[in-house]
Design a protein around this motif. Structure first.
Motif: not given
Length: 253
Positions: A90-91, A94-95, A114
């Motif tokens: 998720a991270d 999200g970046c 995230f």
């Protein structure tokens, strides 16, 4: 010991904390066999979750609390690595930046906003839906949900999928599963799910198709975003498929 037995042992030693010792030397062939037997790990973990939920309900605990206990136990039994994969994925998604930047974020070792949001949402859905399945005495459904979650890992490692990096878990398992193995486990999962709702067997089949279709879409997107498949993506797929399949079985109940 046969290669098939080695694959089963490696699957349990890799994917759980159960006292099982796999082969010492692991290459792409043995890793591929382990992934092919991952749904058997789901069968065992699903049985444990169903048992915990049965005890919780019998002891007078609320379905939600029972669901939280089952989800927590599953996290402990799998070393929390699937949850870590969900948060990292998720991270990474999200970046901003190229695939290299996304992979750096995923390796940072800390969960960003995230990742935290994904964990709260997915775990909350899992706990609530598993608790409701237990309240409805759908014990076989709880087992099947855990199985299809690992079938999603088999599908994600199908031929034609490349690894994100030349080393690591993804490099060992990406592209190792033949079309026959993918089709076999998809068929097994479909057969298992049709028995969950005897008055609506078509719903079980649709849940399998929908959950695995989402898993395929998620894997494709992650492969494009990260430059290939990684172990984190497999963990994210397992956790999200668990939640989706459980919710799908509850529709209309």
């Amino acid at each position: 010991m046969s290669r098939r037995a080695d694959g089963v042992l490696l699957a349990f030693s890799w994917l759980t904390v159960l006292p099982v010792r796999g082969p010492e030397n692991v290459d792409r062939h043995s890793a591929g066999r382990a992934i092919a037997f991952a749904p058997l790990v789901g069968l065992a973990l699903g049985g444990i979750s169903a048992a915990l939920l049965w005890v919780s309900i019998a002891a007078g605990l609320s379905p939600l609390l029972g669901g939280l206990i089952a989800v927590g136990a599953s996290a402990l039994l799998t070393r929390g690595m699937h949850l870590d994969g969900l948060a990292d994925t998720a991270d990474g998604l999200g970046c901003y930046g190229p695939p290299e930047r996304a992979r750096e974020v995923m390796k940072s070792g800390s969960a960003g906003p995230f990742g935290v949001a994904a964990l709260v949402l997915v775990l909350g859905i899992q706990a609530a839906s598993l608790g409701q399945l237990a309240q409805l005495h759908m014990w076989w459904a709880i087992v099947c949900v855990s199985v299809i979650a690992r079938v999603s890992a088999v599908v994600a490692c199908r031929r034609g999928i490349d690894a994100a990096t030349p080393s690591g878990f993804g490099a060992l398992v990406a592209g190792t599963q033949s079309t026959a193995v993918v089709a076999l486990w998809t068929g097994v999962a479909t057969a298992m799910f049709t028995y969950i709702l005897p008055d609506r067997p078509w719903q079980g089949a649709l849940v399998v198709i929908a959950a695995l279709a989402v898993a395929v879409i998620l894997t494709r997107h992650c492969v494009r975003r990260f430059g290939g498949l990684s172990g984190d993506v497999l963990g994210a797929g397992i956790e999200t498929t668990t939640a989706l399949a459980a919710v799908g079985l509850l529709l209309g109940s």
